[in-house]
Design a protein around this motif. Structure first.
Motif, mmCIF file in Angstrom:
data_model
loop_
_atom_site.group_PDB
_atom_site.id
_atom_site.type_symbol
_atom_site.label_atom_id
_atom_site.label_comp_id
_atom_site.label_asym_id
_atom_site.label_seq_id
_atom_site.Cartn_x
_atom_site.Cartn_y
_atom_site.Cartn_z
ATOM 1 N N ILE A 39 8.383 18.319 -7.904
ATOM 2 C CA ILE A 39 8.520 17.456 -6.721
ATOM 3 C C ILE A 39 8.343 18.277 -5.449
ATOM 4 O O ILE A 39 7.637 17.870 -4.513
ATOM 5 C CB ILE A 39 9.888 16.745 -6.725
ATOM 6 N N GLU A 40 8.954 19.474 -5.423
ATOM 7 C CA GLU A 40 8.833 20.342 -4.251
ATOM 8 C C GLU A 40 7.392 20.823 -4.056
ATOM 9 O O GLU A 40 6.932 20.976 -2.922
ATOM 10 C CB GLU A 40 9.776 21.530 -4.406
ATOM 11 N N ALA A 41 6.682 21.028 -5.165
ATOM 12 C CA ALA A 41 5.292 21.477 -5.063
ATOM 13 C C ALA A 41 4.373 20.349 -4.591
ATOM 14 O O ALA A 41 3.401 20.589 -3.870
ATOM 15 C CB ALA A 41 4.817 22.003 -6.417
ATOM 16 N N ALA A 42 4.685 19.123 -4.984
ATOM 17 C CA ALA A 42 3.816 17.995 -4.658
ATOM 18 C C ALA A 42 4.097 17.413 -3.280
ATOM 19 O O ALA A 42 3.188 16.880 -2.631
ATOM 20 C CB ALA A 42 3.970 16.899 -5.713
ATOM 21 N N ALA A 43 5.336 17.521 -2.810
ATOM 22 C CA ALA A 43 5.735 16.860 -1.559
ATOM 23 C C ALA A 43 4.844 17.214 -0.358
ATOM 24 O O ALA A 43 4.454 16.316 0.404
ATOM 25 C CB ALA A 43 7.203 17.167 -1.259
ATOM 26 N N PRO A 44 4.473 18.496 -0.155
ATOM 27 C CA PRO A 44 3.634 18.810 1.013
ATOM 28 C C PRO A 44 2.225 18.203 0.945
ATOM 29 O O PRO A 44 1.539 18.118 1.971
ATOM 30 C CB PRO A 44 3.558 20.345 0.979
ATOM 31 N N GLN A 45 1.806 17.798 -0.252
ATOM 32 C CA GLN A 45 0.457 17.268 -0.433
ATOM 33 C C GLN A 45 0.402 15.739 -0.364
ATOM 34 O O GLN A 45 -0.684 15.161 -0.443
ATOM 35 C CB GLN A 45 -0.091 17.717 -1.795
ATOM 36 N N GLU B 67 0.851 -1.180 0.000
ATOM 37 C CA GLU B 67 0.000 0.000 0.000
ATOM 38 C C GLU B 67 0.891 1.236 0.000
ATOM 39 O O GLU B 67 2.092 1.154 0.263
ATOM 40 C CB GLU B 67 -0.923 0.018 1.221
ATOM 41 N N LEU B 68 0.282 2.380 -0.333
ATOM 42 C CA LEU B 68 1.056 3.612 -0.335
ATOM 43 C C LEU B 68 1.224 4.137 1.082
ATOM 44 O O LEU B 68 0.301 4.081 1.892
ATOM 45 C CB LEU B 68 0.339 4.679 -1.174
ATOM 46 N N ASP B 69 2.409 4.616 1.376
ATOM 47 C CA ASP B 69 2.624 5.359 2.614
ATOM 48 C C ASP B 69 3.523 6.543 2.287
ATOM 49 O O ASP B 69 4.145 6.605 1.222
ATOM 50 C CB ASP B 69 3.235 4.478 3.705
ATOM 51 N N THR B 70 3.575 7.488 3.192
ATOM 52 C CA THR B 70 4.282 8.750 2.928
ATOM 53 C C THR B 70 5.743 8.524 2.580
ATOM 54 O O THR B 70 6.279 9.150 1.648
ATOM 55 C CB THR B 70 4.182 9.673 4.159
ATOM 56 N N GLU B 71 6.383 7.627 3.265
ATOM 57 C CA GLU B 71 7.812 7.413 3.046
ATOM 58 C C GLU B 71 8.098 6.865 1.647
ATOM 59 O O GLU B 71 8.955 7.385 0.932
ATOM 60 C CB GLU B 71 8.366 6.445 4.102
ATOM 61 N N ILE B 72 7.370 5.822 1.258
ATOM 62 C CA ILE B 72 7.664 5.207 -0.039
ATOM 63 C C ILE B 72 7.271 6.137 -1.188
ATOM 64 O O ILE B 72 7.941 6.173 -2.233
ATOM 65 C CB ILE B 72 6.963 3.826 -0.178
ATOM 66 N N VAL B 73 6.215 6.931 -1.009
ATOM 67 C CA VAL B 73 5.819 7.869 -2.060
ATOM 68 C C VAL B 73 6.884 8.950 -2.231
ATOM 69 O O VAL B 73 7.314 9.259 -3.353
ATOM 70 C CB VAL B 73 4.449 8.500 -1.753
ATOM 71 N N LYS B 74 7.348 9.529 -1.134
ATOM 72 C CA LYS B 74 8.359 10.583 -1.242
ATOM 73 C C LYS B 74 9.675 10.042 -1.793
ATOM 74 O O LYS B 74 10.384 10.739 -2.527
ATOM 75 C CB LYS B 74 8.574 11.237 0.128
#
Length: 315
Positions: free
Chosen positions: A294-300, A274-281
């Motif tokens: 990437i910088e624009a999407a990271a906070p979301q 499943e997706l989690d914050t760590e693996i997505v970033k």
């Protein structure tokens, strides 16, 4: 009855392309079907990475035909696209003619007689034997037909479009020294454009228009399932939902279907369930190609994962 027959044929196109791993929308399948029936090229427009070039490859594989590809670029001319003369062979022929000049002239007693005899050999220099066919001419010469992919036509010059008009309308080309060369079997022609410049009306008039945008979520899930069979249904739905959220942002380059497939392969490789914050970033660079994006999407990321998870449960 006619509508039923057309529908069945369009469905046959859908299933034929699907067998080659290309999941086509109804709109795409209809355009391919109509192109076959009325022998008209298809101009496929849309953002990069949505499957325009892959469509031509899938049609060729489905129909068991050779695909000939012409990659367009600024400055492309007829010598690279249509034909050029085999200058080395012409020079060799000139040397042979020079060595055998006595035999060729055959005892001609006057200059006029010699010129008349040489005239018979002059046209040989610009005969089919000395032509090096390039992609456009190769496509016309295929006895069983082919799929001709004119890729990224918008990157070529406007003048190059004029070269294509006769081919697109009549499946023939006129070479001054040889006359008109007509297709033995009309090729299936696919032109692609990323809309970097406006194409001329004359070219558009000769083609069926097809726009391929980003697919709706269920279609994109089917595409991922076809291309990445090792991914679970739950993760597939979640990641596609996440990508659709990412596409709502104002980015320099939105992730395309090709990036969706790449990301799915990466998640399978990393054994994600499943997706989690760590693996997505950690893998966001697979989806987004600019650091600013990437910088624009990271906070979301956390918010989008939660939205995708809710959609997975209730959608």
């Amino acid at each position: 009855m006619a509508d039923q027959k057309a529908s069945t044929s369009i469905e046959a196109v859908e299933s034929g392309l699907a067998a080659q791993g290309y999941i086509a929308s109804r709109q795409i399948a209809t355009a391919v079907y109509l192109s076959q029936q009325i022998e008209k090229p298809i101009l496929v427009e849309g953002p990069a990475g949505v499957g325009k070039t892959e469509l031509a490859k899938a049609i060729a594989a489905w129909r068991g035909m050779k695909m000939i590809r012409l990659q367009c670029y600024e400055g492309l001319d007829e010598a690279k696209a249509l034909y050029e003369w085999k200058y080395a062979k012409q020079l060799l022929y000139t040397q042979i003619l020079k060595d055998k000049l006595g035999e060729v002239l055959g005892g001609a007693q006057t200059l006029h007689a010699a010129l008349n005899q040489l005239h018979d050999f002059g046209d040989v220099f610009f005969s089919k034997e000395f032509v090096e066919p390039r992609p456009l001419l190769q496509a016309l010469e295929q006895p069983g037909g082919c799929v001709l992919l004119i890729d990224e036509i918008d990157k070529s010059d406007a003048e190059f479009e004029s070269l294509l008009l006769e081919i697109l309308s009549d499946f023939q080309v006129t070479i001054p020294e040889l006359g008109t060369v007509s297709a033995i079997t009309p090729p299936t022609v696919i032109l692609t454009s990323n809309s970097e410049r406006d194409l001329g009306d004359a070219l558009k008039r000769r083609c069926l228009h097809l726009h391929i945008g980003f697919p709706e979520q269920r279609l994109e899930e089917r595409i991922v399932e076809s291309r990445v069979p090792g991914i679970s249904q739950a993760l597939r739905r979640q990641m596609v939902g996440f990508i659709h959220e990412i596409r709502s942002l104002d980015l320099k380059k939105l992730p395309s279907v090709s990036e969706t497939i790449d990301w799915a392969r990466v998640l399978v490789l990393l054994q994600a369930t499943e997706l989690d914050t760590e693996i997505v970033k950690d893998t966001l660079n697979v989806l987004l190609k600019y650091e600013a994006d990437i910088e624009a999407a990271a906070p979301q990321v956390t918010t989008f994962i939660a939205k995708a998870a809710r959609s997975n449960v209730f959608g």
